[in-house]
Write a protein that holds these residues in place. Structure first.
Motif, mmCIF file in Angstrom:
data_model
loop_
_atom_site.group_PDB
_atom_site.id
_atom_site.type_symbol
_atom_site.label_atom_id
_atom_site.label_comp_id
_atom_site.label_asym_id
_atom_site.label_seq_id
_atom_site.Cartn_x
_atom_site.Cartn_y
_atom_site.Cartn_z
ATOM 1 N N HIS A 104 0.836 -1.205 0.000
ATOM 2 C CA HIS A 104 0.000 0.000 0.000
ATOM 3 C C HIS A 104 0.874 1.260 0.000
ATOM 4 C CE1 HIS A 104 -3.204 2.801 1.013
ATOM 5 N NE2 HIS A 104 -2.469 3.228 2.022
ATOM 6 N N LYS A 105 1.878 1.259 0.855
ATOM 7 C CA LYS A 105 2.732 2.453 0.998
ATOM 8 C C LYS A 105 3.364 2.839 -0.343
ATOM 9 C CE LYS A 105 5.112 1.077 4.810
ATOM 10 N NZ LYS A 105 5.948 1.174 6.009
ATOM 11 N N VAL A 106 3.820 1.825 -1.069
ATOM 12 C CA VAL A 106 4.463 2.064 -2.363
ATOM 13 C C VAL A 106 3.510 2.795 -3.314
ATOM 14 C CG1 VAL A 106 5.317 0.844 -4.411
ATOM 15 C CG2 VAL A 106 5.959 0.059 -2.127
ATOM 16 N N VAL A 107 2.260 2.353 -3.325
ATOM 17 C CA VAL A 107 1.291 2.953 -4.252
ATOM 18 C C VAL A 107 0.981 4.395 -3.848
ATOM 19 C CG1 VAL A 107 -1.044 2.763 -5.191
ATOM 20 C CG2 VAL A 107 0.328 0.704 -4.828
ATOM 21 N N SER A 109 1.824 7.502 -6.292
ATOM 22 C CA SER A 109 0.738 8.402 -6.701
ATOM 23 C C SER A 109 1.082 9.843 -6.362
ATOM 24 C CB SER A 109 -0.574 8.023 -6.015
ATOM 25 O OG SER A 109 -0.866 6.678 -6.254
ATOM 26 N N LEU A 110 1.647 10.057 -5.173
ATOM 27 C CA LEU A 110 2.020 11.412 -4.765
ATOM 28 C C LEU A 110 3.066 11.985 -5.715
ATOM 29 C CD1 LEU A 110 2.275 10.853 -0.903
ATOM 30 C CD2 LEU A 110 0.748 12.488 -2.013
ATOM 31 N N GLN A 111 4.055 11.165 -6.043
ATOM 32 C CA GLN A 111 5.128 11.621 -6.933
ATOM 33 C C GLN A 111 4.554 11.996 -8.298
ATOM 34 O OE1 GLN A 111 8.565 11.808 -5.871
ATOM 35 N NE2 GLN A 111 8.507 13.151 -7.663
ATOM 36 N N ASP A 112 3.679 11.132 -8.783
ATOM 37 C CA ASP A 112 3.048 11.369 -10.080
ATOM 38 C C ASP A 112 2.296 12.701 -10.064
ATOM 39 O OD1 ASP A 112 1.720 11.045 -12.529
ATOM 40 O OD2 ASP A 112 0.086 9.900 -11.608
ATOM 41 N N LEU A 113 1.547 12.941 -8.991
ATOM 42 C CA LEU A 113 0.766 14.180 -8.912
ATOM 43 C C LEU A 113 1.688 15.395 -8.801
ATOM 44 C CD1 LEU A 113 -2.208 13.095 -6.599
ATOM 45 C CD2 LEU A 113 -2.218 13.390 -9.081
ATOM 46 N N LEU A 114 2.767 15.258 -8.056
ATOM 47 C CA LEU A 114 3.722 16.374 -7.932
ATOM 48 C C LEU A 114 4.348 16.675 -9.294
ATOM 49 C CD1 LEU A 114 5.304 18.087 -5.528
ATOM 50 C CD2 LEU A 114 7.200 16.684 -6.356
ATOM 51 N N ASP A 115 4.772 15.584 -9.969
ATOM 52 C CA ASP A 115 5.427 15.746 -11.268
ATOM 53 C C ASP A 115 4.518 16.453 -12.269
ATOM 54 O OD1 ASP A 115 7.500 14.419 -10.143
ATOM 55 O OD2 ASP A 115 7.138 12.501 -11.184
ATOM 56 N N ARG A 116 3.248 16.216 -12.160
ATOM 57 C CA ARG A 116 2.325 16.812 -13.135
ATOM 58 C C ARG A 116 1.700 18.115 -12.619
ATOM 59 N NH1 ARG A 116 -1.842 14.097 -14.164
ATOM 60 N NH2 ARG A 116 -1.693 12.306 -12.805
ATOM 61 N N GLY A 117 2.279 18.648 -11.570
ATOM 62 C CA GLY A 117 1.835 19.964 -11.067
ATOM 63 C C GLY A 117 0.502 19.938 -10.334
ATOM 64 N N GLU A 118 0.044 18.738 -9.964
ATOM 65 C CA GLU A 118 -1.239 18.658 -9.256
ATOM 66 C C GLU A 118 -1.039 18.897 -7.753
ATOM 67 O OE1 GLU A 118 -4.244 18.126 -10.561
ATOM 68 O OE2 GLU A 118 -3.714 17.586 -12.606
ATOM 69 N N ILE A 119 0.219 18.814 -7.308
ATOM 70 C CA ILE A 119 0.542 19.075 -5.905
ATOM 71 C C ILE A 119 1.569 20.205 -5.875
ATOM 72 C CG2 ILE A 119 1.812 18.138 -3.914
ATOM 73 C CD1 ILE A 119 0.442 15.477 -4.348
ATOM 74 N N TYR A 120 1.410 21.150 -4.962
ATOM 75 C CA TYR A 120 2.367 22.254 -4.832
ATOM 76 C C TYR A 120 2.649 22.501 -3.357
ATOM 77 C CZ TYR A 120 -1.832 24.969 -3.696
ATOM 78 O OH TYR A 120 -2.982 25.418 -3.098
ATOM 79 N N ARG A 121 3.747 23.210 -3.093
ATOM 80 C CA ARG A 121 4.117 23.528 -1.719
ATOM 81 C C ARG A 121 3.730 24.982 -1.443
ATOM 82 N NH1 ARG A 121 8.720 22.139 2.065
ATOM 83 N NH2 ARG A 121 9.142 24.104 3.108
ATOM 84 N N ALA A 122 3.240 25.264 -0.256
ATOM 85 C CA ALA A 122 2.883 26.651 0.074
ATOM 86 C C ALA A 122 2.926 26.869 1.572
ATOM 87 C CB ALA A 122 1.488 26.967 -0.454
ATOM 88 N N GLU A 123 3.074 28.108 1.911
ATOM 89 C CA GLU A 123 3.059 28.489 3.324
ATOM 90 C C GLU A 123 1.596 28.486 3.762
ATOM 91 O OE1 GLU A 123 5.252 29.321 6.584
ATOM 92 O OE2 GLU A 123 6.120 29.080 4.578
ATOM 93 N N TYR A 124 1.334 27.843 4.832
ATOM 94 C CA TYR A 124 -0.054 27.798 5.291
ATOM 95 C C TYR A 124 -0.206 28.585 6.574
ATOM 96 C CZ TYR A 124 -4.569 26.086 6.790
ATOM 97 O OH TYR A 124 -5.861 26.009 7.197
ATOM 98 N N ASP A 125 -1.213 29.394 6.591
ATOM 99 C CA ASP A 125 -1.473 30.204 7.771
ATOM 100 C C ASP A 125 -2.970 30.083 8.034
ATOM 101 O OD1 ASP A 125 -1.557 32.040 9.731
ATOM 102 O OD2 ASP A 125 -0.885 33.752 8.527
ATOM 103 N N GLY A 126 -3.323 29.280 9.019
ATOM 104 C CA GLY A 126 -4.757 29.083 9.228
ATOM 105 C C GLY A 126 -5.054 28.358 10.522
ATOM 106 N N TRP A 127 -6.186 27.680 10.521
ATOM 107 C CA TRP A 127 -6.685 27.038 11.737
ATOM 108 C C TRP A 127 -6.704 25.535 11.556
ATOM 109 C CZ3 TRP A 127 -7.275 30.156 15.847
ATOM 110 C CH2 TRP A 127 -7.351 31.542 15.587
#
Ligand code: MSP
Length: 639
Positions: A101-104, A108-126
């Motif tokens: 399971h962990k491998v998948v 999947s996360l890597q695939d989404l990052l590579d295709r710009g579906e995941i991004y990094r950002a500063e979060y300021d919230g609750w």
């Protein structure tokens, strides 16, 4: 129409605590549906498992002074043991801590990052700790979490986000175009309502400094994956996504994700957008059932009213528990669990209607036909009542089938039990005990064979719900195959003429609830009064006599003189113990109108509660019941 394959899932359960009735319910429901499909010959895959990462598990482990992995390893066995005990036939059990399971998740996360579906950002919230979710200032309700209404924490940190918001319009359209995707309909409307507000991007990471128990992000070792992003992926990692192409195309998309109503948003907003971003088709249906309440209240640990399935099974057996849960809940709505309701349903549907019918049929076949199925005779002997009986049975088959496709299992079961009642009525009407006195045996044989065949079909229909008990029923009917054969389900003549059967003990022994104070009373007919002198009308009027119709009559094991009766007095159903077993066969009594002393103090006789006394006249060896002269509604006052 039969589907070409059936893939069903349950939620994967958190391992922070032992399983409760909610977990047992969804898993039993999935099992019943899987078993029906297998019986119909539909290739079936049933996946369940455990959700082992995240804050809840880490917290429970810390409280127990063990590692999260130990916490998971200890708790998962409790789920697995319960499924074994409940006769759950899952094809696979997935744990999110497993490598497969962990491998998948990581791929999947890597695939989404590579295709710009995941991004990094500063979060300021609750952040709400119990819900493990982030909220914007505008989402808060009175400054608290909009979900659980508890206080939230201000958080400022860098995180990774999935671009969920860009799929909002697509998702709304998809849901509208695919009415089967979210079921029942009112849950679809709930999700569409939720989607009326702008959708945020989904934070899919947690810094290890705050939560270390999770799947590490493949592209940043300082973070673990948000538990829901991890957990939802089980539905595809469990059937070979990115690891076994052949297996994946065989089973995906899932036919049903069964869930409870509280996890609707994660399954109908997060999950479909995640799949869309991964270019994976969506599951056919996400079906949200309601909650089991304890009486009228929410079950909660703090209220101490959580029903433990193990206790119920130990007390009443596995199959009655499975039956109750499926029969009692209208899928989609909440249902109430009480032990009283359980006992009532058990005694009426299983002990009185089904179990009693089996005993009657076997008992009369042994007594009148030498213990082998009799020849029902030629087609020309089929009478109107037999035809009606058989059409009721065919109707039950269709109802049960429809109830599976329409996810209305409780109404399917209701129809089957109604059919069982009709078989009991058919026997009352045809009176095999009277037919047995005639020299021509054919009418007797036809009636007994018809009742047995009809009972067989009902047993087959109930098999996926009560596999163990219905296997016992099949054996009692002299059938040798292990499982029902769907092709011959409603065919006439499956029970082989001449096959020997024997009486078996009660399939569903009645649950006797001990009265708080046992008052002993002789079950015999009233003794002759050693009356000294005459009584006044006032004396007489203290005794309330009422007419009653006998609905159920059966022997009380170990008590040769006693019968247990259930009578109808107007609207009221009562149980009585009567000392008439040496004078009447139980079958003879069904449908008879008798006279009952209605205001007797209840008594417990041989462990069975008696709420009244029958009137009978006796002289010497002979005893006859007192009855009324002609038709009269039950419950009429006798004076
Ligand atoms: N781990 C998540 C599910 C992840 S699925 C990808 C989770 N686990 S849980 O153990 O808390 O709950 C599992 C299921 O039990 C949910 O579907 C929830 O609705 C159900 N129930 C919890 N209490 C319930 C009742 N009292 N009655 C019926 N079902 C209830 O959520």
């Amino acid at each position: 129409m039969k589907p070409s394959k059936f893939y069903i899932t349950t939620p994967i359960y958190y391992v922070n605590d032992k399983p409760h009735i909610g977990h047992a319910y969804t898993t039993i429901l999935a099992d019943v549906l899987a078993r029906y499909h297998r019986l119909l010959g539909v290739p079936t895959h049933f996946l369940t498992g455990t959700d082992e990462h995240g804050q809840k598990v880490q917290k429970a482990a810390a409280a127990a002074g063990i590692t999260p992995q130990e916490q998971a390893d200890r708790t998962v066995v409790r789920f697995q043991e319960l499924w074994k005990k409940l006769d759950i036939t899952h094809d696979d059990f997935i744990r999110t801590t497993e490598e497969r399971h962990k491998v998948v998740v990581q791929k999947s996360l890597q695939d989404l990052l590579d295709r710009g579906e995941i991004y990094r950002a500063e979060y300021d919230g609750w952040y709400c700790v119990p819900c493990e979710r982030f909220f914007m200032e505008k989402d808060l309700v009175d400054g608290n979490c909009p979900e659980c209404h508890r206080p939230v924490e201000k958080i400022k940190e860098a995180n990774y986000f999935f671009r969920m918001s860009k799929y909002q319009d697509w998702l709304v359209q998809y849901i509208k175009d695919h009415p089967a995707f979210i079921q029942p309909d009112y849950r679809r409307n709930e999700t569409l309502g939720f989607l009326r507000k702008p959708l945020n991007d989904l934070c899919i990471s947690r810094p290890k400094s705050r939560l270390s128990w999770g799947i590490e992000l493949p592209f940043d070792r300082d973070y673990v994956t948000y538990v829901w992003f991890d957990a939802l992926v089980n539905y595809i990692s469990g059937v070979g996504y990115l690891s076994d192409e052949k297996k994946f195309t065989r089973w995906w998309p899932a036919s049903y994700h069964l869930i409870g109503k509280d996890i609707l948003t994660t399954h109908t907003v997060y999950w479909p957008t995640m799949l869309k971003a991964l270019n994976v088709p969506l599951p056919e249906t996400v079906f949200a059932h309601g909650w089991w309440l304890s009486g009228d209240n929410k079950m909660s640990k703090s209220l101490g009213n959580v029903v433990n399935p193990m206790d119920m099974i130990d007390r009443y057996g596995v199959d009655p528990f499975r039956y109750f849960l499926i029969a009692e809940m209208t899928l989609g709505q909440d249902a109430s669990f009480t032990e009283d309701a359980f006992i009532r349903r058990y005694n009426s549907d299983l002990a009185n209607d089904l179990g009693n019918l089996l005993s009657r049929v076997l008992n009369m076949t042994v007594r009148y036909c030498g213990g082998a199925w009799p020849d029902p005779g030629p087609e020309s002997l089929v009478g109107a009542e037999e035809k009606e009986m058989w059409s009721i049975i065919q109707g039950a088959v269709v109802s049960m089938e429809n109830s599976v496709t329409e996810m209305k299992l409780n109404s399917g079961l209701e129809q089957v039990i109604a059919a069982v009642r009709s078989i009991n009525r058919y026997l009352e009407l045809k009176q095999p005990w009277t037919l047995a006195k005639q020299p021509d045996r054919t009418p007797l044989h036809r009636v007994l064979y018809t009742a047995a065949e009809a009972l067989r079909v009902c047993g087959e229909l109930l098999y996926p719900v009560m596999p163990e008990k219905m296997t016992a029923l099949r054996k009692a009917l002299g059938m040798t195959t292990n499982q029902p054969d769907p092709e011959r389900l409603a065919a006439w003549g499956v029970l082989k003429v001449g096959v020997e059967i024997k009486e078996v003990g009660a399939l569903f022994p009645r649950i006797v609830v001990e009265a708080p104070k046992a008052v002993s009373a002789a079950p015999e007919a009233p003794k002759e009064q050693a009356a000294e002198g005459l009584i006044t009308y006032d004396d007489f009027s203290k005794t309330q006599l009422r007419t009653a119709k006998v609905m159920v009559a059966e022997k009380i094991p170990g008590a040769i003189k006693l019968l247990r009766l259930e009578v109808l007095m107007g609207e009221e159903r009562r149980q009585l113990v009567a000392g008439i077993a040496l004078h009447y066969e139980p079958e003879q009594l069904i449908g008879k109108t008798v006279v009952v002393v209605a205001n007797m103090k209840p008594a417990v006789i041989r462990g069975v509660e008696s709420h009244g006394m029958l009137l009978a006249a006796s002289r010497g060896e002979k005893m006859r019941l007192v009855t009324v002269d002609g038709e009269l509604v039950s419950g009429a006052v006798v004076k």
